[in-house]
Design a protein around this motif. Sequence first.
Motif: not given
Length: 704
Positions: A95-113
Amino acid sequence: MDLFEPVEGLKGVGPKTAEILKKYGIRTVRDFLYNLPRDYESYQAVTSIAEMRPGKVVVRGKIDSLTSRKARRRNLTVTEGVIRDNTGAVKVVWFNQSYRIRQFLPDKEYYFTGSYELKNGRYSLISPSVAEVADIDMSSGLNPVYVAHGSLKSHDFRRLMANSRDRFVDIPDLLPSVKPDTRKKALFYAHFPSSVQMVGKAREYLAYEELFELILASRLNRRENEKLQAEKVPFVAEKVKGLVGSLPFTLTGAQRRAAWDIFQDMEREVPMNRLLQGDVGSGKTMVAALAAYEVAVAGHQVALLAPTAILATQHFEGLSKVLEPLGVRVALLTGATKGKKELKMRILAGEVDLVIGTHAILTDDTEFARLALVVIDEQHRFGVEQRQKLMMKSPSGLAPHLLAMTATPIPRSLQLTVFGDLDVSILDELPAGRQAIATSIITEVETKERLYPKMQEIMAATPDTKGRGRKMRGQQIYWICKAIENADGASGGEKGARSGKGAGGGPGGTSEIISVKRRCKRLQEVFPRAKVEFLHGKMKPAEKDAVMERFAEGEIDILVSTTVVEVGVDVPNATLMVIENAESYGLAQLHQLRGRVGRGASAAYCYLLTSGDEPPSRRLKELERSNDGFHLAEVDLKLRGPGEIYGALQHGALDLRIATLADTKLIARARKDVERFLQKPENMLQYKELMRGITKYQQITTLN
Ligand code: ADP
Ligand code: MG
């Protein structure tokens, strides 16, 4: 390494980043290093998506299908996506973190907590924080989380820190009292944690360092103060006796002792720096009156500063009555005062002995002829800077004596250390005949049968003789409205508890207004013949004053208000207070609030209104049982720890970032080490960075 070098000197910090950092108070390399993580996330407990259970989870995967949309509710942007690992997929929502849309690269792996929970009929991962797998040092499995500063998010801070990793070896020691290299190691492990234990140790050292600085600053403040010159005010016994004899009551022993402390201080030519601490209703103003009288008798002037115009007016009325018959010329100076120019001329000419007003006296062009004493009622901060301003207001160039008054009890351990630059007098005795406020906890469902009839009875009762209001019909009521935690339901995952620091008015401004107005309307329906009005923090000062004035005059029967009535107001004819949502306040604050009633000769009542969902807390029960502020403060200290009680002080006035006032052992250790440090005067020259770093604490801090 020059830690005071501007942040631009760090790798990866361009002009744009530097600008944002500066906006958030991170100006130097030192500030940057001391911007510690607010939390650490562990990746040792990664779950596969197939095995997730509701609650807090960490998953590792790639993300796709990102979309962002405005929700129906205003001001809410919803960003969604799908996280996949080799066992399954899960929906993720921010919510209200629209920058998330540009944060990720398609082939990269992330941790989500984040929290895995049911939302709109579907299980999703809600507002997780994110870390790139490649960024995480798996040897420890701990990931620092930083408070976001504008567009700089936690991961940006991690990246910037990583860029500067090699600079940590250059960090010099700061304090003489610890092993060499402790500081650089502590800062390193705080930002690059290798284990939970290392983080603990690192933060303990940094807390110690902070306390050392604070205590040292307070000691040096005291020294600085001793170097200043003040007007000597002789003690004239028969004059004081005259004033005491003219009062309609006898002073309490505590009032006598406090006044005596003050008289002795003012006889020296070093400026007094005293805190007068006393529970609500303990009679601090009268002690101030004695001090003011002594100064007037000596032919000097006094300024008394109150936090609001209402309080200034009250002090003016009360003190004029006592002091004018003895020949003291008292004047009120607030924004609303008429003929200000002429009054200021008189002050400058020395034709006024006691000037009562708000803090505005400090900032405006008021000048004094012979200002020798400043009394500050219920104020948070009074710094070196303000004192200097006051010195400039007095042509003699002498520093005025200073008396600060507060109702907040400070435990002795803190008095000796953190407030070491102030001398303290305590009013630990209430005037005789003071009635305890009968306090009861009641639940919302009981309001109709238990509370409303009582309110009716109060409004029909004979007005209190001590009240000065001319239009009083019966006795009056305060209704304190619900404190609202957060107006905006969306949880700002990376906001961090500290980001709200120094926010005076507290969160949820608009909803507070709504709840005040709604309650006002409701009570008007219940009591159609009563005059019900409201008061809240967003009203203009003049509007607030007008409402308070009408309440004091007895024109309003029920005043529905937020906690803005908390400090000092004195309406003896108000004999009942209702505190809604009582569970959401601290004990000390409830006690302060409650102190607005029980100021007259009539019996007084306080109703603590709770939802009734749970049995009343120990806190509320103690309040029901005891009227003693010091006892309650001790209980509160035991129940919640000083962190909670002194939270605002810690993060606001004292600006402690790491240490808490609960660290009593650490405080004791730091205090001893500061003592040792000060025994060698050459230390002050040798430890340059330390001396430079403590300037931020070089203010006389009082609290409330
Ligand atoms: P606080 O310490 O909360 O600022 P005040 O100075 O406003 O308390 O005093 C509360 C009330 O008690 C005032 O109405 C004051 O006139 C009265 N008062 C002060 N000292 C005494 C005393 N020794 N005996 C009786 N009443 C007193
Ligand atoms: Mg007071």
